[in-house]
Scaffold this motif. Structure first.
Motif, PDB file in Angstrom:
ATOM      1  N   THR A  69       6.359  -1.635  -4.227  1.00 22.34           N
ATOM      2  CA  THR A  69       6.566  -0.427  -3.439  1.00 22.34           C
ATOM      3  C   THR A  69       7.835   0.263  -3.907  1.00 22.34           C
ATOM      4  OG1 THR A  69       5.520  -1.440  -1.491  1.00 22.34           O
ATOM      5  CG2 THR A  69       6.851   0.540  -1.136  1.00 22.34           C
ATOM      6  N   ILE A  70       7.695   1.522  -4.280  1.00 27.78           N
ATOM      7  CA  ILE A  70       8.857   2.312  -4.694  1.00 27.78           C
ATOM      8  C   ILE A  70       9.305   3.170  -3.521  1.00 27.78           C
ATOM      9  CG2 ILE A  70       7.447   4.202  -5.626  1.00 27.78           C
ATOM     10  CD1 ILE A  70       9.598   4.529  -7.825  1.00 27.78           C
ATOM     11  N   SER A  71      10.610   3.318  -3.381  1.00 26.36           N
ATOM     12  CA  SER A  71      11.145   4.135  -2.294  1.00 26.36           C
ATOM     13  C   SER A  71      12.429   4.805  -2.759  1.00 26.36           C
ATOM     14  CB  SER A  71      11.413   3.284  -1.052  1.00 26.36           C
ATOM     15  OG  SER A  71      12.363   2.269  -1.335  1.00 26.36           O
ATOM     16  N   GLN A  72      12.815   5.841  -2.052  1.00 27.89           N
ATOM     17  CA  GLN A  72      14.029   6.558  -2.415  1.00 27.89           C
ATOM     18  C   GLN A  72      14.892   6.785  -1.178  1.00 27.89           C
ATOM     19  OE1 GLN A  72      12.511  10.207  -4.082  1.00 27.89           O
ATOM     20  NE2 GLN A  72      12.094  11.127  -2.087  1.00 27.89           N
ATOM     21  N   ASP A  73      16.187   6.833  -1.382  1.00 29.55           N
ATOM     22  CA  ASP A  73      17.144   7.170  -0.332  1.00 29.55           C
ATOM     23  C   ASP A  73      17.878   8.414  -0.800  1.00 29.55           C
ATOM     24  OD1 ASP A  73      19.475   7.407   1.254  1.00 29.55           O
ATOM     25  OD2 ASP A  73      19.367   5.299   1.785  1.00 29.55           O
ATOM     26  N   ASN A  74      17.537   9.548  -0.220  1.00 23.36           N
ATOM     27  CA  ASN A  74      18.097  10.815  -0.683  1.00 23.36           C
ATOM     28  C   ASN A  74      19.553  10.996  -0.300  1.00 23.36           C
ATOM     29  OD1 ASN A  74      15.647  11.603  -1.831  1.00 23.36           O
ATOM     30  ND2 ASN A  74      14.917  12.423   0.121  1.00 23.36           N
ATOM     31  N   VAL A  75      20.027  10.231   0.659  1.00 24.44           N
ATOM     32  CA  VAL A  75      21.439  10.311   1.045  1.00 24.44           C
ATOM     33  C   VAL A  75      22.293   9.511   0.081  1.00 24.44           C
ATOM     34  CG1 VAL A  75      23.124   9.784   2.842  1.00 24.44           C
ATOM     35  CG2 VAL A  75      20.870  10.698   3.461  1.00 24.44           C
ATOM     36  N   LYS A  76      21.834   8.298  -0.232  1.00 28.22           N
ATOM     37  CA  LYS A  76      22.600   7.426  -1.126  1.00 28.22           C
ATOM     38  C   LYS A  76      22.268   7.671  -2.591  1.00 28.22           C
ATOM     39  CE  LYS A  76      22.933   3.674   2.256  1.00 28.22           C
ATOM     40  NZ  LYS A  76      22.638   2.250   2.531  1.00 28.22           N
ATOM     41  N   THR A  78      19.602   6.683  -4.296  1.00 32.59           N
ATOM     42  CA  THR A  78      19.114   5.449  -4.890  1.00 32.59           C
ATOM     43  C   THR A  78      17.592   5.429  -4.877  1.00 32.59           C
ATOM     44  OG1 THR A  78      19.213   4.286  -2.771  1.00 32.59           O
ATOM     45  CG2 THR A  78      21.144   4.122  -4.202  1.00 32.59           C
ATOM     46  N   VAL A  79      17.049   4.726  -5.828  1.00 32.72           N
ATOM     47  CA  VAL A  79      15.608   4.492  -5.905  1.00 32.72           C
ATOM     48  C   VAL A  79      15.407   2.989  -5.994  1.00 32.72           C
ATOM     49  CG1 VAL A  79      13.481   4.878  -7.186  1.00 32.72           C
ATOM     50  CG2 VAL A  79      15.207   6.677  -7.054  1.00 32.72           C
ATOM     51  N   SER A  80      14.539   2.443  -5.174  1.00 28.98           N
ATOM     52  CA  SER A  80      14.346   1.004  -5.138  1.00 28.98           C
ATOM     53  C   SER A  80      12.902   0.639  -5.444  1.00 28.98           C
ATOM     54  CB  SER A  80      14.732   0.464  -3.754  1.00 28.98           C
ATOM     55  OG  SER A  80      16.100   0.696  -3.487  1.00 28.98           O
ATOM     56  N   LEU A  81      12.743  -0.580  -5.896  1.00 23.52           N
ATOM     57  CA  LEU A  81      11.412  -1.112  -6.169  1.00 23.52           C
ATOM     58  C   LEU A  81      11.323  -2.488  -5.526  1.00 23.52           C
ATOM     59  CD1 LEU A  81       8.744  -0.546  -7.701  1.00 23.52           C
ATOM     60  CD2 LEU A  81       9.665  -1.951  -9.559  1.00 23.52           C
ATOM     61  N   GLN A  82      10.538  -2.586  -4.473  1.00 20.71           N
ATOM     62  CA  GLN A  82      10.288  -3.862  -3.835  1.00 20.71           C
ATOM     63  C   GLN A  82       9.086  -4.501  -4.516  1.00 20.71           C
ATOM     64  OE1 GLN A  82      12.004  -5.521  -1.347  1.00 20.71           O
ATOM     65  NE2 GLN A  82      10.601  -7.204  -1.828  1.00 20.71           N
ATOM     66  N   MET A  83       9.297  -5.681  -5.059  1.00 23.06           N
ATOM     67  CA  MET A  83       8.242  -6.367  -5.796  1.00 23.06           C
ATOM     68  C   MET A  83       7.887  -7.646  -5.046  1.00 23.06           C
ATOM     69  SD  MET A  83       9.619  -5.829  -9.693  1.00 23.06           S
ATOM     70  CE  MET A  83      11.062  -6.845  -9.457  1.00 23.06           C
ATOM     71  N   ASN A  84       6.664  -7.746  -4.626  1.00 23.69           N
ATOM     72  CA  ASN A  84       6.174  -8.925  -3.911  1.00 23.69           C
ATOM     73  C   ASN A  84       5.069  -9.604  -4.713  1.00 23.69           C
ATOM     74  OD1 ASN A  84       7.890  -8.380  -1.706  1.00 23.69           O
ATOM     75  ND2 ASN A  84       6.363  -7.032  -0.770  1.00 23.69           N
ATOM     76  N   SER A  85       4.803 -10.839  -4.355  1.00 22.08           N
ATOM     77  CA  SER A  85       3.733 -11.603  -5.019  1.00 22.08           C
ATOM     78  C   SER A  85       3.857 -11.522  -6.539  1.00 22.08           C
ATOM     79  CB  SER A  85       2.362 -11.090  -4.572  1.00 22.08           C
ATOM     80  OG  SER A  85       2.219 -11.178  -3.175  1.00 22.08           O
ATOM     81  N   LEU A  86       5.046 -11.762  -7.020  1.00 24.92           N
ATOM     82  CA  LEU A  86       5.306 -11.621  -8.457  1.00 24.92           C
ATOM     83  C   LEU A  86       4.508 -12.628  -9.267  1.00 24.92           C
ATOM     84  CD1 LEU A  86       9.086 -10.815  -8.296  1.00 24.92           C
ATOM     85  CD2 LEU A  86       7.376  -9.438  -9.479  1.00 24.92           C
ATOM     86  N   LYS A  87       4.124 -12.200 -10.448  1.00 21.09           N
ATOM     87  CA  LYS A  87       3.335 -13.009 -11.370  1.00 21.09           C
ATOM     88  C   LYS A  87       4.119 -13.193 -12.674  1.00 21.09           C
ATOM     89  CE  LYS A  87      -0.907 -10.826  -9.628  1.00 21.09           C
ATOM     90  NZ  LYS A  87      -2.107 -10.042 -10.015  1.00 21.09           N
ATOM     91  N   PRO A  88       3.827 -14.241 -13.414  1.00 22.02           N
ATOM     92  CA  PRO A  88       4.513 -14.410 -14.709  1.00 22.02           C
ATOM     93  C   PRO A  88       4.349 -13.197 -15.625  1.00 22.02           C
ATOM     94  CG  PRO A  88       3.439 -16.435 -14.092  1.00 22.02           C
ATOM     95  CD  PRO A  88       3.021 -15.413 -13.073  1.00 22.02           C
ATOM     96  N   GLU A  89       3.226 -12.516 -15.544  1.00 16.83           N
ATOM     97  CA  GLU A  89       3.016 -11.338 -16.388  1.00 16.83           C
ATOM     98  C   GLU A  89       3.857 -10.137 -15.963  1.00 16.83           C
ATOM     99  OE1 GLU A  89       0.667 -13.207 -14.856  1.00 16.83           O
ATOM    100  OE2 GLU A  89      -0.994 -11.954 -14.128  1.00 16.83           O
TER     101      GLU A  89
END
Length: 126
Positions: A69-76, A78-89
């Motif tokens: 999930t990508i998200s942005q904080d327009n005040v700070k 910043t752009v973040s990427l929440q990565m869940n259920s990560l795989k070796p690939e």
């Protein structure tokens, strides 16, 4: 020249989460796209997730849909990427990017973006 700085990379076991953040102190409304791209050894850089700032529309590679999930904080700025259920690939160097370029190849195409961070390594072990 605008600077992008990524944070949050590291090593994680398969199935675990990791969150990446990108600080963009010079980000303005002219930089209306931001995104995360990745490059594994021996492979071309590919788009993982991007966001269109004016309306928050998001775009994901099929390989990460439902997990990232990508998200942005327009005040700070910043752009973040929440990565869940990560795989070796998912193991790769992850890069934050934005654009001022007038050329456009699509929301997940690296050459649509012309301002890049240095990258942060993500390693997922099985």
């Amino acid at each position: 020249q605008m600077q992008l700085v990524e944070f949050g990379g590291g090593s994680v076991q398969a199935g675990g989460p990791l969150r990446l953040s990108c600080a963009a102190p010079g980000y303005t409304s002219n930089h209306n796209w931001a995104g995360w791209f990745r490059q594994a050894p021996g492979r071309e850089r590919e788009g993982a997730a991007t966001i269109f700032a004016p309306n928050g529309a998001t775009y994901y590679a099929d390989s990460v849909k439902g997990r990232f999930t990508i998200s942005q904080d327009n005040v700070k700025n910043t752009v973040s990427l929440q990565m869940n259920s990560l795989k070796p690939e998912d193991t790769a160097m992850y890069y934050c990017a934005t654009r001022l370029s007038s050329t456009w190849y699509g929301p997940l195409v690296p050459k649509s973006f012309d301002i890049w961070g240095q990258g942060t390594q993500v390693t997922v072990s099985s």
